[in-house]
Write a protein that holds these residues in place. Structure first.
Motif, PDB file in Angstrom:
ATOM      1  N   GLU A  80     -37.653  91.588 -67.110  1.00 28.77           N
ATOM      2  CA  GLU A  80     -38.247  92.897 -67.351  1.00 28.77           C
ATOM      3  C   GLU A  80     -39.723  92.849 -67.744  1.00 28.77           C
ATOM      4  N   HIS A  81     -40.229  91.667 -68.129  1.00 28.63           N
ATOM      5  CA  HIS A  81     -41.644  91.604 -68.521  1.00 28.63           C
ATOM      6  C   HIS A  81     -42.540  91.879 -67.317  1.00 28.63           C
ATOM      7  N   LEU A 138     -42.621  86.769 -62.714  1.00 27.66           N
ATOM      8  CA  LEU A 138     -42.075  86.806 -61.356  1.00 27.66           C
ATOM      9  C   LEU A 138     -40.595  86.450 -61.369  1.00 27.66           C
ATOM     10  N   ASN A 139     -39.998  86.366 -62.540  1.00 28.14           N
ATOM     11  CA  ASN A 139     -38.594  85.977 -62.672  1.00 28.14           C
ATOM     12  C   ASN A 139     -37.672  87.021 -62.051  1.00 28.14           C
ATOM     13  N   THR A 140     -36.564  86.529 -61.511  1.00 31.94           N
ATOM     14  CA  THR A 140     -35.514  87.389 -60.980  1.00 31.94           C
ATOM     15  C   THR A 140     -34.215  87.070 -61.707  1.00 31.94           C
ATOM     16  N   ALA A 141     -33.173  87.836 -61.401  1.00 29.05           N
ATOM     17  CA  ALA A 141     -31.879  87.620 -62.052  1.00 29.05           C
ATOM     18  C   ALA A 141     -31.286  86.258 -61.693  1.00 29.05           C
ATOM     19  N   LYS A 178     -49.586  84.760 -72.011  1.00 27.33           N
ATOM     20  CA  LYS A 178     -49.228  86.050 -72.621  1.00 27.33           C
ATOM     21  C   LYS A 178     -47.747  86.340 -72.452  1.00 27.33           C
ATOM     22  N   ALA A 179     -47.224  86.096 -71.246  1.00 25.36           N
ATOM     23  CA  ALA A 179     -45.820  86.400 -70.982  1.00 25.36           C
ATOM     24  C   ALA A 179     -44.897  85.575 -71.876  1.00 25.36           C
ATOM     25  N   CYS A 180     -45.169  84.286 -72.008  1.00 26.90           N
ATOM     26  CA  CYS A 180     -44.334  83.425 -72.846  1.00 26.90           C
ATOM     27  C   CYS A 180     -44.375  83.878 -74.307  1.00 26.90           C
ATOM     28  N   ALA A 228     -39.990  89.026 -78.236  1.00 27.51           N
ATOM     29  CA  ALA A 228     -38.939  89.964 -77.854  1.00 27.51           C
ATOM     30  C   ALA A 228     -37.546  89.376 -78.084  1.00 27.51           C
ATOM     31  N   LEU A 229     -37.383  88.087 -77.838  1.00 29.64           N
ATOM     32  CA  LEU A 229     -36.076  87.461 -78.009  1.00 29.64           C
ATOM     33  C   LEU A 229     -35.613  87.516 -79.464  1.00 29.64           C
ATOM     34  N   VAL A 230     -36.539  87.342 -80.397  1.00 30.79           N
ATOM     35  CA  VAL A 230     -36.172  87.413 -81.816  1.00 30.79           C
ATOM     36  C   VAL A 230     -35.595  88.793 -82.131  1.00 30.79           C
TER      37      VAL A 230
END
Length: 267
Positions: free
Chosen positions: A190-191, A195-198, A228-230, A236-238
């Motif tokens: 979702e970020h 370029l990640n996919t499911a 920035k994404a990382c 967000a994970l926290v």
């Protein structure tokens, strides 16, 4: 025409020609960041200055005689100049080699390694006739001679089509691993910069004394986006794990004080 007037005219011509060259290459640089443009501009400026100085020397009897003597003994002058400026010439020749092979361009992130040691790491800001300017992440500019750049190992992250970096997070043994994997995959997809996919894998990469480490790769178009994404994904994970009751373990130390009514204190 007076001597001062001649000198003023030649200086004005030199300034005008150099200004025109700078404008031309500045226009070309808007379309491309190719390294050979910066090197060529620097070389053209030097050639213009040499021609103007030689032409000016021909306007006066004293300097004309000196220039004739220098030309008549040209081979000796060239030999002496070559010996005295061999390192400078090596930088110029290396600059030509870099300009032709293009191992890096302006605004690209590179790492320069020689003999297993990192000499410089940062963003290429300029390529001159003698050296390459690299802006390092601590704000300093590293001026590296072109001969060193030409003989070193250059790691250029821009050579790859996309950039990937690992993101790892640890969860407790009694946490819902499948749910944690789904959350991690969703946050990465979702970020806006990724370029990640499911289909991108999230794996349990290791066990620790506290829990299981989940690991995935975050893919972006370039290195700056990846940083920035990382960072955003880790933050967000926290929050997402906290909402879902998934524990991120951390070490605690229990201190037992017999004199304090048997109370234990966690640090």
């Amino acid at each position: 025409m007076g001597t001062l007037m001649k000198i003023a005219i030649f200086v004005a011509v030199a300034l005008a020609l150099n200004y025109a060259v700078n404008l031309l290459f500045r226009f070309l640089a808007r379309k491309t960041k190719a390294v050979h443009l910066r090197f060529t501009k620097s070389a053209v400026n030097v050639i213009i200055d040499i021609i103007i100085i030689y032409s000016l020397a021909q306007q006066f009897e004293i300097t004309k005689d000196i220039s004739k003597v220098l030309l008549q003994s040209g081979s000796l002058v060239i030999a002496i100049a070559t010996f005295a400026a061999q390192q400078a010439l090596a930088n110029v020749i290396s600059g030509l080699s870099i300009s032709a092979s293009k191992p890096y361009n302006v605004d690209e992130k590179i790492r320069v390694i020689q003999g297993g040691t990192v000499i410089a790491e940062g963003i290429v800001k300029d390529v001159m006739i003698r050296h390459t300017v690299i802006s390092q992440f601590n704000g300093e500019s590293c001026i590296v001679p072109n001969s060193i750049m030409d003989s070193s190992v250059i790691i250029n992250t821009n050579y790859t089509e996309n950039v990937g970096n690992f993101v790892e997070i640890e969860i407790a043994y009694d946490a819902d691993i499948e749910e944690a994997i789904r959350i991690m995959r969703r946050v990465c997809v979702e970020h806006e910069l990724t370029l990640n996919t499911a289909e991108n894998a999230v794996s349990a990469s290791a066990y620790t004394s506290n829990g299981v480490i989940l690991k995935t790769t975050v893919w972006t178009e370039n290195l700056n986006d990846n940083f920035k994404a990382c960072s955003d994904i880790r933050i967000a994970l926290v929050g997402e794990f906290r909402k879902s009751g998934i524990e991120i373990p951390y070490q605690t130390v229990t201190v037992h004080n017999p004199a304090d009514d048997g109370q234990d204190v966690d640090l």
